[in-house]
Every structure is written in structure tokens, then in C-alpha cells.
Scaffold this motif. Structure first.
Motif, PDB file in Angstrom:
ATOM      1  N   VAL A   1      28.792  39.512  42.502  1.00  0.00           N
ATOM      2  CA  VAL A   1      28.513  38.336  41.674  1.00  0.00           C
ATOM      3  C   VAL A   1      27.478  37.434  42.354  1.00  0.00           C
ATOM      4  N   MET A   2      27.638  37.211  43.644  1.00  0.00           N
ATOM      5  CA  MET A   2      26.687  36.358  44.369  1.00  0.00           C
ATOM      6  C   MET A   2      25.292  36.992  44.392  1.00  0.00           C
ATOM      7  N   ARG A   3      25.235  38.315  44.549  1.00  0.00           N
ATOM      8  CA  ARG A   3      23.942  39.004  44.539  1.00  0.00           C
ATOM      9  C   ARG A   3      23.265  38.826  43.177  1.00  0.00           C
ATOM     10  N   ALA A  51      38.294  42.150  45.974  1.00  0.00           N
ATOM     11  CA  ALA A  51      37.797  40.782  45.807  1.00  0.00           C
ATOM     12  C   ALA A  51      36.528  40.519  46.609  1.00  0.00           C
ATOM     13  N   PRO A  52      36.427  40.945  47.886  1.00  0.00           N
ATOM     14  CA  PRO A  52      35.169  40.688  48.606  1.00  0.00           C
ATOM     15  C   PRO A  52      33.969  41.422  48.001  1.00  0.00           C
ATOM     16  N   PHE A  74      51.717  30.761  36.640  1.00  0.00           N
ATOM     17  CA  PHE A  74      50.303  30.903  36.302  1.00  0.00           C
ATOM     18  C   PHE A  74      49.382  30.247  37.319  1.00  0.00           C
ATOM     19  N   ALA A  75      49.893  29.382  38.143  1.00  0.00           N
ATOM     20  CA  ALA A  75      49.069  28.709  39.148  1.00  0.00           C
ATOM     21  C   ALA A  75      48.763  29.626  40.324  1.00  0.00           C
ATOM     22  N   ALA A  76      49.609  30.592  40.569  1.00  0.00           N
ATOM     23  CA  ALA A  76      49.388  31.512  41.690  1.00  0.00           C
ATOM     24  C   ALA A  76      48.262  32.474  41.320  1.00  0.00           C
ATOM     25  N   THR A  77      47.163  32.419  42.062  1.00  0.00           N
ATOM     26  CA  THR A  77      46.040  33.304  41.775  1.00  0.00           C
ATOM     27  C   THR A  77      46.309  34.677  42.366  1.00  0.00           C
TER      28      THR A  77
END
Length: 145
Positions: free
Chosen positions: A31-33, A24-25, A15-18
Motif C-alpha cells: 500500500v505504501m509503495r 500485515a507487513p 469490534f474495537a479489537a483490530t
């Protein structure tokens, strides 16, 4: 079936491996916009509120008649206070009327809700729903032919 035994550390590592996604970009840019737009709107509303508040304060200073030092200042401040009190009373009356209209709207909606709980309203709405369902079924059968 294998005799593989998973420990807590193994599950934590899984579960730690994203996960990495192809978009994704683009997702990050969207999201940033959105965050920048919301920040810009928030800052704009705060600046607009400051401008409106500053203009109101300036208007209150300008409305003070006979602005000078001494006895005239007291009479001018009394007149400004009276005018401000009248403005305040007008605002209170405005919100009182709005409140009464809201209460009347609430009472009328309660009255309509009471009507909606009668048997005749149930049968009328039930009949309308059946008619809509029959029309939908008839048109869907017509499309399949």
C-alpha cells in the motif's frame, strides 16, 4: 444454550479489537509503495505542467519582435498580440473540428443503436449466441470423454 447476555459495551469491545494478519507487513509495504508511486506521478505531472507553461511563457516573450522601450514596444506588443490571436484562432478551429467529429461519431453510434434495435439484428445476434453456446457445450463434452 447459555444465558449469556451481551451488552452494547461488550459488542463494542469485540469490534474495537483490530485483527492481526500474518501478511500485515507485506500489505502495508504494498500500500505504501502504491501511495508513493501515485504521489511521485502527481508531483511529476505538476512539475511537467510547470515546465511546459514556463516554456510557453518564455516562447511568448521571445516572439515579441523589437523588444525595446518606447514606441517600438507598442508596435512589438501589437504584432505579438496578432500572432497570439492567430494561434488562438487555430486552436479554436482545431477544437471545433474535434467537436464536429465527436458529434458525427455520436450520431453514427445513435444510427447503429437504431439498427441494433431491429428484429433482424436480434435474431442474428441470438443465433450467433446459440452457435457459440453450442460450440462451447460441444467442446466441454469432448474434454470430459
Amino acid at each position: 444454550m447459555s444465558d449469556m447476555k451481551l451488552e452494547d459495551d461488550d459488542i463494542r469491545d469485540l469490534f474495537a479489537a483490530t485483527p492481526v494478519y500474518e501478511d500485515a507487513p507485506a500489505f502495508e509495504a504494498r500500500v505504501m509503495r502504491g501511495l508513493r508511486l501515485k504521489l511521485w506521478l502527481r508531483q511529476g505531472f505538476v512539475a511537467l505542467a510547470g515546465v511546459v507553461g514556463g516554456l510557453y511563457a518564455l516562447a511568448q516573450f521571445v516572439r515579441v519582435p523589437n523588444w525595446s522601450f518606447g514606441e517600438k514596444v507598442l508596435s512589438g506588443s501589437r504584432m505579438a498580440r496578432v500572432e497570439t490571436d492567430q494561434t488562438f484562432r487555430a486552436g479554436v478551429e482545431f477544437f471545433d473540428v474535434i467537436g464536429k467529429n465527436a458529434v458525427n461519431l455520436f450520431y453514427s453510434s445513435v444510427h447503429y443503436l437504431g439498427i441494433m434495435q431491429t428484429p433482424i439484428f436480434f435474431w442474428v445476434s441470438f443465433s450467433l449466441c446459440l452457435a457459440c453456446l453450442a460450440l462451447y457445450y460441444a467442446y466441454s463434452q469432448e474434454e470430459t470423454i
